[in-house]
Write a protein that holds these residues in place. Sequence first.
Motif, PDB file in Angstrom:
ATOM      1  N   TYR A 244      15.252 -40.884 -18.947  1.00  0.00           N
ATOM      2  CA  TYR A 244      15.730 -40.352 -20.239  1.00  0.00           C
ATOM      3  C   TYR A 244      16.892 -39.420 -19.910  1.00  0.00           C
ATOM      4  O   TYR A 244      17.029 -39.000 -18.754  1.00  0.00           O
ATOM      5  CB  TYR A 244      14.597 -39.606 -20.983  1.00  0.00           C
TER       6      TYR A 244
ATOM      7  N   ASP B   1      14.373 -30.368 -17.302  1.00  0.00           N
ATOM      8  CA  ASP B   1      13.417 -31.425 -17.667  1.00  0.00           C
ATOM      9  C   ASP B   1      14.070 -32.753 -17.324  1.00  0.00           C
ATOM     10  O   ASP B   1      14.961 -33.212 -18.041  1.00  0.00           O
ATOM     11  CB  ASP B   1      13.109 -31.305 -19.170  1.00  0.00           C
TER      12      ASP B   1
ATOM     13  N   ASP C  12       8.444 -37.556 -15.648  1.00  0.00           N
ATOM     14  CA  ASP C  12       8.852 -36.601 -16.684  1.00  0.00           C
ATOM     15  C   ASP C  12       8.369 -35.219 -16.220  1.00  0.00           C
ATOM     16  O   ASP C  12       7.220 -34.866 -16.446  1.00  0.00           O
ATOM     17  CB  ASP C  12       8.205 -37.012 -18.019  1.00  0.00           C
TER      18      ASP C  12
ATOM     19  N   THR D 219       9.181 -30.998 -15.655  1.00  0.00           N
ATOM     20  CA  THR D 219       9.994 -29.839 -16.042  1.00  0.00           C
ATOM     21  C   THR D 219       9.627 -28.617 -15.211  1.00  0.00           C
ATOM     22  O   THR D 219       8.442 -28.315 -15.032  1.00  0.00           O
ATOM     23  CB  THR D 219       9.781 -29.480 -17.530  1.00  0.00           C
TER      24      THR D 219
ATOM     25  N   GLU E  56       2.540 -30.388 -20.912  1.00  0.00           N
ATOM     26  CA  GLU E  56       3.834 -29.710 -20.962  1.00  0.00           C
ATOM     27  C   GLU E  56       3.944 -28.674 -22.079  1.00  0.00           C
ATOM     28  O   GLU E  56       4.733 -28.842 -23.002  1.00  0.00           O
ATOM     29  CB  GLU E  56       4.947 -30.739 -21.121  1.00  0.00           C
TER      30      GLU E  56
ATOM     31  N   GLU F 172       6.139 -28.764 -17.047  1.00  0.00           N
ATOM     32  CA  GLU F 172       5.644 -30.114 -17.352  1.00  0.00           C
ATOM     33  C   GLU F 172       5.267 -30.832 -16.062  1.00  0.00           C
ATOM     34  O   GLU F 172       6.094 -30.959 -15.147  1.00  0.00           O
ATOM     35  CB  GLU F 172       6.726 -30.907 -18.093  1.00  0.00           C
TER      36      GLU F 172
HETATM   37 MN    MN Z   1      10.043 -33.786 -20.242  1.00  0.00          MN
END
Ligand code: MN
Length: 540
Positions: free
Chosen positions: A332, A363, A374, A376, A474, A497
Amino acid sequence: MFKRILFVCLLGVLNTVTAQTPTDYLSADFHKNRREVLRSKMPKNSVTIVFANPIRNRANDVDYVFHQDPNFYYLTGYREPNAVLVLFSENQTDDKGNTYNEILYVQKNDPRAELWNGKRLGIEGTKKELGFKVAKNAEDFISDELNFKNFDQIFIEKFKDDYRNSERNKAEVYDLVNTFKSKSGYNPSSFLSKEKKYVYELIKSTPVENSANVAQIIGKAITYYPSFKRDKLLMGYKNATNNKLKKEFQQKAELKLNEKSNIDIQFLSTRMAEMREIKTPEEMKLLTKAIRISAIGQVEMMKAMKSEMSETEIQGIHEFVYKKYGAEYEGYPSIVGAGNNGCILHYIENNKTKVNNELVLMDLGAEYRGYTADVTRTIPANGKFSPEQKAIYNIVLKAQNAGIAVSKAGNQFWQPGQEAKQVINQGLLDLGIIKSLDEKHMYFPHGTSHHIGLDVHDPGTYGKFQENMVITVEPGIYIPEGSKCDKKWWGIAVRIEDDILITKDTPVNLSNEAPRTVKAIEEMMAKKSVLNDFVLPSLD
Ligand code: MN
Ligand code: GLY
Ligand code: MN
């Protein structure tokens, strides 16, 4: 003889070249097995159609980097655009008496297109490498006699409606979808959303004498679902001035509810969610790798961080680590927000030129062979948390630990969020940032957990946790400038996260290579980074 040697040498070079591309993608057997599982869930005389993603245009003659539709990839392993999978519940027989229960229509080989944009797998490659017994050119999907109306049920996903006709070839997803629509008699207005269906049922079953109640419900529903305003039946019923008119709308609602279509847009997404939310060992290998790469990116960044850096440079360092490990992409758009920028949950501009002495929220997630992490971390740009930063950070850390502790098989998906929320509210109260535990606030405005996998927000059924799910935990606290609290808290944003493997017992933190406590982060930030010596010429 010389020619022969040359030929053998060439073959050797070609083999070496082939060996130098990644070989650790999901296996053909994995995808085949996933199709078998899906087929076993399909009712008799049904067919599932899954479309690949189209190419999306960036500007002029430059397209966005292609990314496959995750459901399509999960079922096929095909990594090119403009393809369609047709999966039958039972064996079909062709003109020559051959049986088959699936067809993959793929981009046809085209030397000119391949010269510009790279090799295509084509029919033979699809059979050989992906193990499909029947593979055809996508153009055949348009010309083949596929009588979809003969099936009791057709399962598709909701179309994304961003297909464009670039006219670069005759069988783009745009054409494949249109072909399906015309061959199957697809009629989008025959699909009622759950919410609309509920209101239609109310209209049908409420005596017109009591229609004012239903009209009121419609009025309220419009505030949540503005598209209801465009529904002639709903609005007609709501505004009807006499019972005769209302009865007419009531009959129309009944007719609509009774409309039959053999096309179903719910079944496939639910089955895919049930399958994809549990990770197989083969998937776990890739997902764990993506997560470890991302955690190591955080570690390297902790060492390299300097107050003079820009958000863009920080993003680049993480992404450099990903690429160094051979991760093809980010799962992402990377989020790097210093100070107040961290309060924007999906901040992707990353264009602050100097992070100064602020907290930097990072992140980011590597995508490795399709699987995305994913992770953070939020760290002080100057290597030391200020007392205020530390106070907020430690609340979020405590909330995260409470959330992780209940991330176990058998517990409900909402439990980590509930635990985290309680800790955060109590912490904000203790610091005087909120005045009571009941105070409505926006300092923690998002959910706490989601699945990860081929999508960063992977599909799931969101009921009870089961073994071999991988979720994020998270929590965060975000105090934008101008908030109704002491100014000393303004511009502090913290999210922590981690990616957690659900087991029967202790949750496994797959991203724990990246330090989380204040002490461990400060210690890591005090270490030397090789990037300190990476000095480029000044352009000024
Ligand atoms: Mn994230
Ligand atoms: N990176 C997006 C999220 O945390 O959900
Ligand atoms: Mn997340």
